[in-house]
Design a protein around this motif. Structure first.
Motif, PDB file in Angstrom:
ATOM      1  N   THR A 100      -9.167   5.092  -7.267  1.00  0.00           N
ATOM      2  CA  THR A 100      -9.402   4.264  -8.444  1.00  0.00           C
ATOM      3  C   THR A 100     -10.802   4.531  -8.980  1.00  0.00           C
ATOM      4  OG1 THR A 100      -7.984   2.566  -7.478  1.00  0.00           O
ATOM      5  CG2 THR A 100      -9.314   1.918  -9.357  1.00  0.00           C
TER       6      THR A 100
ATOM      7  N   LYS B 138      -6.351   5.007 -12.324  1.00  0.00           N
ATOM      8  CA  LYS B 138      -5.778   5.044 -10.972  1.00  0.00           C
ATOM      9  C   LYS B 138      -4.985   6.333 -10.833  1.00  0.00           C
ATOM     10  CE  LYS B 138      -4.491   2.910  -7.047  1.00  0.00           C
ATOM     11  NZ  LYS B 138      -3.520   1.794  -7.072  1.00  0.00           N
TER      12      LYS B 138
ATOM     13  N   GLU C  18       3.473   0.996  -8.930  1.00  0.00           N
ATOM     14  CA  GLU C  18       2.394   0.173  -9.475  1.00  0.00           C
ATOM     15  C   GLU C  18       2.629  -0.155 -10.945  1.00  0.00           C
ATOM     16  OE1 GLU C  18      -2.424  -0.078  -9.926  1.00  0.00           O
ATOM     17  OE2 GLU C  18      -1.524   1.204  -8.425  1.00  0.00           O
TER      18      GLU C  18
ATOM     19  N   ASN D 189     -10.692  -4.864  -5.362  1.00  0.00           N
ATOM     20  CA  ASN D 189      -9.634  -4.960  -6.358  1.00  0.00           C
ATOM     21  C   ASN D 189      -9.832  -6.158  -7.273  1.00  0.00           C
ATOM     22  OD1 ASN D 189      -8.207  -2.643  -5.813  1.00  0.00           O
ATOM     23  ND2 ASN D 189      -6.963  -3.600  -4.216  1.00  0.00           N
TER      24      ASN D 189
ATOM     25  N   ASP E 188      -5.103  -2.989  -9.480  1.00  0.00           N
ATOM     26  CA  ASP E 188      -4.413  -2.302  -8.386  1.00  0.00           C
ATOM     27  C   ASP E 188      -3.211  -3.098  -7.893  1.00  0.00           C
ATOM     28  OD1 ASP E 188      -3.635  -0.648  -6.373  1.00  0.00           O
ATOM     29  OD2 ASP E 188      -5.613  -0.393  -5.511  1.00  0.00           O
TER      30      ASP E 188
END
Length: 718
Positions: A385, A404, A414, A573, A586
């Motif tokens: 990331t 990402k 995701e 995150n 994330d």
């Protein structure tokens, strides 16, 4: 007021005009997105009549940006007509109003209509259509002598010719280098062995060619010329006529479909400088060229080449080649500019290198940028990331975004989780997907933050705040994260049948855990007991429990509370800006599961990552702390603080753990059973044993912690 939006499409001189009426919200945006691809294949210009748009939401803005980004790759444009004051205010607030050409009326937007003239030269009839008065982008691509060839997608390259190669890597492409021709959705190369190789694709953004040297054409052609004659004539004669019929310009590039027989012919490209005739044209011989091309637009015409059947051979045409008829598009420019200037410059802030596939993915996602700076946020076990500082083609700094990169299957998971669980529940405090791309085994997602303050906003990890601030200062932030931003997740927990041992197995993400533990500590999962000399005790081996008891209990269900959970809500995150606006990122592990999972995850982070454990003395002291917080029998019991060391971060960790257990009780409507919480803690306690680069002494703490918790579960079950 209308509750939906009506979309009507008409065409004026081959330019689509889309009239919108009603609310441009999420439902309307979905319908709009589904209708756009067919229209963008027809024209490089789209006119949107906004005069009857009553409402514009963030979903509508995303649709406009996607359309702009798509047309921008071909130097096309989206013209907004009659934009209402409300829509103007929304676009201005987002900093997007000056990103689109505006017009008061459709007629104004269509100003500068095409003009047609007909001329006859040497029995050849020329129909000359003036398409545009602007200059196109004619670019030269030249790989450095000692550098790999330039990788570029067919979409970015457009119409081009030169020397190139095909392959999944630069090394493979070098072996196939030869004369090539590309036409947006196809390309052909004549490699050294002399057998032509072709690529025909539905999505030209997915396929890359490697250029040694090339000339490419992008933008809108200035003139289209249709040629008719009762008898054949030479390519040299045609080039001479074109030289006299077309505008005087330092650089002229040609795209041509021509018939050499009743049906067969070729697709060719070439370039001339300073009124000189091109010495030759690169071409692909075709088994069929229709008498009437399907469109006036060259991008649409090349789409008739939709299979390998009509492609015969890559070749070089000289002036003696004879033709019967054809259509030529002419691009003009004042100069040939270096093509690499159009490619975004990608910089890693820490100077590290990147995978070859990453560069291709980044260029596809950030097509609206000419400079991209990547700052690693954190490196996961399978994904990476980055915080992205980007600049548009005019050098203006854009709003910060997050990139990402990871395996395609993980990124697809995701993306689905972000759309299903983030955008629907926590939009302004999460990320919005601005673009996706994949290449090879990798894929990427470009996120932006809906509530961000401006391009100079500085985003920092929650980890930095945790390290620097007191528990009293952190508590309001935790409260905001869990019970304001994520309240629609945990606050709507639902009682149902769960299989907790299946749900919390760490082997799903860390299948090599047993091997990692045995390599680090020499402890086998087949040993039933584990000696813990720091506690003068022998405990049930948690690895044995994981290997044998988890499968044995996999079908053991219980009625418990489930909720949407982030799945990996670690301190990196969660991002904060200068005003302490909070953003969650994330979502690759986000799904419905045990409602306590995210709270338990915080406990493992503050214990194993945020305390001081440098030596055996530190370990022995923190194990006393561990025994204390594991000694409780229910979620209602306050975990005692037993610690004789001098690390203040242990006291902070204890405060956070107390907070998380209170949050857990709130999420399960005051239920007191602590075993579901212990199983959630164990999932990420076991996982520490596989953390790459994690100090061995911290892994030992995690191993002993797992042993203490497993023994507590067995005691409570008696």
């Amino acid at each position: 007021m209308c509750c939906c939006m009506e979309i009507r499409v008409s065409h004026h001189r081959s330019i689509p005009v889309i009239t919108l009426e009603g609310r441009f919200d999420g439902l309307a945006a979905s319908e709009f997105d589904s209708r756009i691809p067919d229209l963008t294949h027809q024209s490089d210009t789209i006119i949107l009549d906004f005069s009857r748009v009553a409402y514009l939401s963030s979903s509508g803005i995303r649709s406009l940006l996607k359309l702009k980004q798509h047309l921008g790759t071909r130097s096309g444009k989206t013209i907004l007509v009659g934009v209402t004051s409300f829509a103007q205010q929304v676009l201005r607030t987002c900093g997007l109003l000056n990103q689109f050409p505006l017009a008061e009326t459709v007629e104004e937007a269509l100003a500068g209509q095409n003009r047609v003239s007909r001329l006859i030269r040497n029995e050849r009839e020329y129909s000359i259509h003036e398409i545009s008065t602007g200059k196109a982008k004619i670019e030269s691509w030249q790989a450095d002598k000692n550098a790999p060839p330039v990788a570029i997608s067919l979409q970015d390259l457009g119409f081009a010719f030169g020397i190139a190669g095909f392959g999944s890597t630069a090394a493979q492409a070098v072996e196939t280098m030869g004369p090539f021709v590309s036409g947006v959705n196809f390309a052909g190369v004549l490699p050294p062995e002399g057998i032509s190789d072709f690529i025909v694709v539905e999505d030209p953004a997915e396929i890359f060619v490697y250029l040694k040297s090339a000339i490419s054409m992008n933008g809108i052609a200035e003139i289209r010329i249709e040629i008719r004659c009762d008898k054949s004539f030479t390519l040299g004669e045609l080039m001479k006529d074109l030289n006299e019929l077309t505008p005087d310009s330092p650089v002229r590039a040609f795209i041509m479909f021509a018939r050499t027989g009743a049906l067969s012919g070729f697709f060719a490209t070439g370039c001339a400088l300073n009124a000189a005739l091109p010495a030759e044209l690169h071409a692909i011989l075709l088994s069929e060229v229709p008498l009437q091309l399907p469109s006036e637009n060259p991008q649409e015409c090349v789409r008739m080449i939709n299979s390998l059947v009509p492609l015969q051979e890559v070749c070089i045409l000289n002036h003696e080649t004879r033709i019967l008829a054809g259509t030529v598009w002419i691009y003009t420019s004042d100069a040939i500019r270096p093509g690499v200037e159009r490619l975004a410059r990608i910089q890693m802030e820490d100077g590290s290198s990147m995978e070859e596939e990453w560069e291709k993915i980044i260029r596809r996602i950030y097509t609206d940028c000419n400079r991209i700076q990547l700052t690693p946020l954190h490196g996961g076990f399978v994904s990476k990331t980055f915080r992205v500082t980007s600049y548009d083609t005019a050098g203006r700094k854009q709003f910060p975004t997050v990139l990402k990169l990871g395996p395609a299957a993980v990124m697809n998971r995701e993306e689905n989780a972000c759309r299903n669980y983030a955008e629907k529940f926590i939009l302004n405090n999460s990320t919005t997907i601005m673009g996706t791309a994949s290449h090879g085994k990798w894929a990427g997602l470009r996120y932006n933050f809906v509530g961000i303050n401006g391009p100079d906003t500085k985003l920092t990890w929650f980890r930095e705040h945790y390290s620097k601030r007191s528990l009293n200062e952190l508590t309001p932030l935790y409260e905001k994260i869990f019970w304001k931003i994520l309240d629609l997740w945990y606050g709507q927990s639902k009682q149902e049948t769960l299989f907790l041992y299946q749900d919390h197995s760490p082997l799903r993400l860390f299948p090599g855990l047993f091997h990692d533990a045995e390599r680090e500590f020499g402890i086998s999962a087949d040993s039933e007991f584990l000696s813990v000399p720091e506690l003068n005790k022998t405990l049930v081996n948690p690895l044995h429990f994981l290997k044998y008891e988890y499968p044995a209990r996999a079908e053991k269900s219980r009625s418990w509370y489930s909720a949407i959970c982030h799945g990996d809500l670690n301190l990196q995150n969660v991002l904060l800006d200068e005003q302490e606006n909070i953003y969650i990122i994330d979502f690759s592990e986000t799904r419905v599961r045990n409602a306590l999972a995210d709270f338990a995850r915080q406990e493992t982070i503050v214990k194993f990552e945020m305390t001081r454990i440098d030596n055996e003395k530190d370990l022995q002291e923190i194990l006393e702390f561990e025994k204390g917080i594991a000694s409780v029998r229910s979620l209602t019991d306050p975990p005692p603080f037993h610690y004789s060391g001098h690390d203040p971060s242990v006291s902070k960790a204890h405060g956070v753990i107390c907070l998380m257990r209170n949050y857990s009780r709130r999420a399960v409507h005051s239920q007191t059973d602590i075993i579901p919480y212990w199983l959630a803690v164990l999932e990420w306690t076991y996982s520490v044993l596989s953390y790459i680069g994690f100090p061995a002494i911290r892994k030992k703490y995690a191993l002993y912690s797992a042993a203490i918790i497993v023994n507590r579960i067995l005691e409570l079950e008696r």
